[in-house]
Design a protein around this motif. Structure first.
Motif, short mmCIF file in Angstrom:
data_model
loop_
_atom_site.label_atom_id
_atom_site.label_comp_id
_atom_site.label_asym_id
_atom_site.label_seq_id
_atom_site.Cartn_x
_atom_site.Cartn_y
_atom_site.Cartn_z
N GLU A 661 0.70 -1.08 -0.11
CA GLU A 661 0.01 0.10 -0.03
C GLU A 661 0.93 1.22 -0.08
O GLU A 661 0.51 2.19 -0.43
CB GLU A 661 -0.92 -0.01 1.18
CG GLU A 661 -1.82 1.13 1.32
CD GLU A 661 -3.00 0.63 2.61
OE1 GLU A 661 -3.97 1.18 2.27
OE2 GLU A 661 -2.46 0.37 3.44
N LYS A 662 2.22 1.24 0.46
CA LYS A 662 3.05 2.26 0.79
C LYS A 662 3.69 2.63 -0.72
O LYS A 662 4.52 3.69 -0.63
CB LYS A 662 3.92 2.31 1.86
CG LYS A 662 3.02 2.36 3.15
CD LYS A 662 4.04 1.89 4.52
CE LYS A 662 3.07 2.02 5.71
NZ LYS A 662 4.23 1.69 6.86
N LEU A 663 3.71 1.71 -1.48
CA LEU A 663 4.31 1.84 -2.81
C LEU A 663 4.02 3.11 -3.64
O LEU A 663 2.67 3.47 -3.57
CB LEU A 663 4.40 0.51 -3.74
CG LEU A 663 5.18 -0.68 -3.16
CD1 LEU A 663 4.61 -1.91 -3.95
CD2 LEU A 663 6.41 -0.48 -3.08
N PRO A 664 4.60 3.83 -4.27
CA PRO A 664 4.36 4.99 -4.84
C PRO A 664 3.30 4.68 -5.94
O PRO A 664 2.98 5.61 -6.63
CB PRO A 664 5.64 5.54 -5.36
CG PRO A 664 6.62 4.62 -5.44
CD PRO A 664 6.32 3.58 -4.14
N ALA A 665 3.41 3.62 -6.85
CA ALA A 665 2.52 3.41 -7.75
C ALA A 665 0.98 3.69 -7.79
O ALA A 665 0.44 3.70 -6.33
CB ALA A 665 2.81 2.10 -8.24
N PRO A 666 0.37 4.36 -8.57
CA PRO A 666 -0.94 4.97 -8.16
C PRO A 666 -2.25 3.79 -8.12
O PRO A 666 -2.88 4.00 -7.45
CB PRO A 666 -1.40 5.84 -9.42
CG PRO A 666 -0.47 5.20 -10.51
CD PRO A 666 0.80 4.87 -10.13
N ILE A 668 -3.56 -0.55 -8.08
CA ILE A 668 -3.13 -1.70 -7.42
C ILE A 668 -2.21 -2.74 -8.36
O ILE A 668 -1.08 -3.28 -8.13
CB ILE A 668 -4.18 -2.32 -6.93
CG1 ILE A 668 -3.75 -3.83 -6.18
CG2 ILE A 668 -5.14 -2.75 -7.98
CD1 ILE A 668 -3.15 -3.34 -4.88
N GLU A 669 -2.79 -2.71 -9.63
CA GLU A 669 -2.02 -3.36 -10.77
C GLU A 669 -0.59 -2.92 -10.88
O GLU A 669 0.40 -3.74 -11.00
CB GLU A 669 -2.69 -3.29 -12.16
CG GLU A 669 -4.01 -3.89 -12.28
CD GLU A 669 -5.17 -3.20 -11.49
OE1 GLU A 669 -4.92 -1.97 -11.14
OE2 GLU A 669 -6.34 -3.56 -11.32
N GLU A 670 -0.11 -1.67 -10.80
CA GLU A 670 1.35 -1.12 -10.87
C GLU A 670 1.77 -1.58 -9.64
O GLU A 670 3.27 -1.78 -9.76
CB GLU A 670 1.21 0.27 -11.20
CG GLU A 670 0.53 0.80 -12.53
CD GLU A 670 0.66 2.28 -12.74
OE1 GLU A 670 1.08 2.80 -13.83
OE2 GLU A 670 -0.13 2.87 -11.90
N LYS A 671 1.36 -1.62 -8.68
CA LYS A 671 2.14 -1.78 -7.24
C LYS A 671 2.54 -3.34 -7.26
O LYS A 671 3.46 -3.58 -6.93
CB LYS A 671 0.96 -1.43 -6.00
CG LYS A 671 0.79 -0.19 -5.88
CD LYS A 671 -0.32 -0.10 -4.42
CE LYS A 671 -0.69 1.25 -4.53
NZ LYS A 671 0.33 2.00 -3.59
N LEU A 672 1.56 -4.09 -7.97
CA LEU A 672 1.79 -5.62 -7.94
C LEU A 672 2.75 -5.78 -8.99
O LEU A 672 3.66 -6.81 -8.81
CB LEU A 672 0.61 -6.58 -8.08
CG LEU A 672 -0.43 -6.58 -7.04
CD1 LEU A 672 -1.73 -7.36 -7.47
CD2 LEU A 672 0.19 -7.11 -5.98
#
Length: 673
Positions: A661-666, A668-672
């Motif tokens: 959740e703290k990752l900078p990607a906007p 959820i797909e980009e975070k994963l």
């Protein structure tokens, strides 16, 4: 750990907590340091018999003290001592020789040419150790919590043992040189237990009649010989039936207090005799014998007696007894152990000495120096913050047990006497120059003349990497086991493990892990599933489910919670509510969230035999009540439910989600991604 049946509890009835984690640390450190497998073997089986063993070599012998112990009310210490000896026999053969040896306890092997009596010839190697299923887990040694102090503590421990051995020789020599005068006019009365007397071998012995009472007192009085003052009194305790006790020991005793009093002939007030020292007959006593002079558990045949035992009481000054006066010896016996058995002496006799050497012993400079060494070294050891571990220790020669064949495996039904420990005739002989003791046996296991040890070890490491051993039945290399599917490969690796790799486990593992065979893709090629479903042709790389410990550690690692601290006391990670219901006080105290101890690797998790950690049990970990040669892997819905709902996995999932959740990607797909 499965092979060693490592656990932090005793197993069986009460399954009490037992401090063994220093052995686990030794094991981890040995693998990290790439201890040669032959040295690794010798230290675990006979580290205490090595010349000037280090503290770590003594810790290694805890391997054979990881047998179960039972101090539940009414159990027999000797029965479970014998059970532990036989477990060591079976474990040694299963771990190092890949043989199903346990059945030979009752009869000759049904498939391999190993005879019934050969089982007990090998058992004789382990039948001379000091442990006896005592509640105190004796013998134990203190191990510093701080690993940097191991060398210091080891030197102090060695100093104590050497001083005790030197005193034992001095006391034993003086006892043999003394012209002891048997007491032949003994009168015996008891407080709590009835006594009678009987004439035997020039002595008048005391013997109990009927039931004995816990903590009872024996009062023994006699007319001492006139002449020179008495310098020592010798008390001997004997089994009621000496011949039977050599086969199956009787319940023993210990002295809570021993006192000597002069009873004047005119009936005036008795005069106590000040006592200076009590000399026992053990080289390394479990309890300080002189506690019996002050009050408390000191000298005695605890908890079993199989031969004549003796102690010598030395007065502060030679005893002068006027004509007609009597000496009275008061023996305050021990209490009840295992809720059933009074530690009361049932048969004994007294003798006296006038040899001034006993009085001189009190001021003899050599003896004083040895006693000071024991006292000072023991005090320095106690000042070091420590835990304890149970270890192996040989009996002194005078205390050696007889080993007999058990008829049909029944420990109470003894057959032929085993004269000399030995290995089965099927296997290479122990060299004629070698001593037939545990150390000689351990060296035989890893000698060039015994190639089976290397084959079994290589097969087990192959099993860990590939999921299946070259010999699928890793626990059975005998005729009833599965034949190796690539015998030439097994032979080549075994020879190289001994010679080229010089017993280096890391070099062997590197050879396997960097091989083209191991590095293959695990994808099944078309047609191979039907032709070679079990991958015996090694046409693909290994693919196996994570072990119980790996599953938890993997979750901790992915979540970022894992603590990489090494060594130390067992940890108590989260467990489901209602699981922890031990038989006795053994609290499971889980550290609070955020505490690094909560997230330590699974190898450090507290292991209770009667209540295994639930996640481990779900993922096929054994209870470790006995040696487990390989884990039979299952695939059940309960495993999936555990990963979804177990508190420990839930905490890992939440930590991973928080990190994502703290990752900078906007999105959820980009975070994963």
């Amino acid at each position: 750990m499965d092979l060693a049946r490592y656990a932090d509890s005793e197993g069986l009835g009460s399954d009490k907590r037992r401090n063994t984690w220093k052995f686990r640390d030794w094991l981890i450190d040995s693998f990290n340091q790439d201890k040669p497998f032959d040295q690794f073997t010798i230290e675990q089986l006979a580290g205490d018999l090595l010349p000037n063993p280090t503290l770590d070599q003594l810790i290694a012998t805890t391997f054979q003290r990881l047998t179960q112990s039972n101090d539940e009310g009414g159990t027999d210490d000797e029965e479970f001592r014998v059970t532990a000896v036989l477990d060591r026999v079976n474990t040694t053969w299963e771990v190092w020789q890949g043989q199903t040896f346990g059945c030979v306890q009752c009869h000759s092997h049904p498939y391999d040419p190993i005879k019934h009596d050969e089982y007990y010839k090998f058992a004789a190697f382990f039948n001379q150790t000091r442990d006896a299923d005592l509640a105190e887990n004796f013998p134990e040694i203190a191990i510093p919590l701080d690993r940097s102090k191991h060398n210091e503590a080891g030197k102090l421990h060695t100093a104590v043992l050497k001083a005790e051995s030197a005193l034992y020789e001095i006391h034993g020599s003086l006892n043999k040189a003394t012209a002891w005068q048997p007491v032949s006019n003994l009168e015996a009365t008891g407080k709590g237990t009835m006594l009678k007397t009987a004439d035997q071998d020039g002595f008048r012995e005391f013997r109990t009649t009927g039931n004995v009472a816990s903590s009872s007192t024996h009062l023994l009085s006699f007319l001492p010989p006139q002449g020179a003052p008495l310098t020592a009194l010798k008390l001997e305790l004997l089994p009621v039936d000496e011949a039977a006790a050599r086969l199956t020991p009787e319940w023993g005793s210990f002295l809570r207090k021993i006192e000597v009093t002069i009873l004047p002939a005119d009936g005036s007030k008795p005069r106590p005799v000040p006592l200076a020292r009590l000399v026992g007959d053990e080289e390394h006593p479990l309890f300080d014998p002189e506690i019996s002079l002050r009050g408390g558990q000191g000298w005695g045949p605890y908890s079993k007696i199989d031969r004549t035992r003796w102690c010598v009481v030395i007065p502060q000054e030679p005893i002068v007894v006027e004509p007609g006066a009597k000496l009275q010896v008061s023996l305050a016996n021990g209490g009840t152990i295992i809720a059933s058995f009074p530690m009361v002496a049932k048969r004994g006799r007294l003798s006296t000495a006038t040899d001034p050497a006993w009085t001189s012993l009190l001021t003899r400079s050599e003896v004083t120096a040895l006693r000071d060494t024991i006292s000072n070294s023991s005090k320095q050891l106690k000042a070091i913050p420590s835990t304890t571990v149970p270890v192996m220790r040989e009996l002194e020669p005078t205390a050696r047990r007889e080993t007999h064949v058990f008829i049909r495996g029944n420990w109470l039904n003894k057959g032929d006497l085993i004269e000399t420990p030995d290995v089965p005739a099927l296997f290479p002989k122990i060299p004629a120059s070698a001593k037939h003791d545990r150390l000689g046996m351990a060296k035989w296991l890893v000698s060039p003349e015994n190639p089976l040890t290397a084959r079994v070890a290589v097969n087990r490491f192959w099993l860990e990497l590939f999921g299946t051993g070259i010999v699928e039945t890793a626990e059975d290399f005998g005729s009833s086991g599965v034949k190796p599917y690539h015998p030439e490969l097994l032979d080549d690796l075994a020879v190289r493990f001994q010679s080229d790799f010089k017993w280096s486990i890391k070099r062997l593992l590197r050879e396997l892990a960097t091989s083209a065979t191991y590095r293959q893709s695990a994808v099944i090629a078309p047609g191979m599933a039907e032709r070679d479903q079990s991958n015996r042709l090694l046409a693909r790389g290994p693919r196996q489910r994570l072990t119980a410990e790996m599953a938890r550690d993997h979750a901790l690692s992915v979540s970022g919670l894992i603590t990489h601290k090494t060594f130390g006391m067992p940890t108590h990670p989260p467990i489901p509510d209602g699981v922890w219901k031990p038989f006795n006080a053994d609290a499971w105290k889980t550290p609070m969230p955020g505490d690094p101890e909560r997230y330590r690797r699974s190898v450090y998790t507290y292991w209770k035999r009667s209540i295994p950690y639930p996640t481990f049990a779900t993922f096929d970990a054994p209870t470790r009540e006995m040696c487990s040669k390989r884990r039979l892997v299952s695939n059940t819905p309960l495993q999936a439910l555990t990963v979804m709902n177990d508190p420990a996995f839930d905490e890992c999932a939440r930590a991973l989600a928080g990190w994502i959740e703290k990752l900078p990607a906007p999105t959820i797909e980009e975070k994963l991604s």
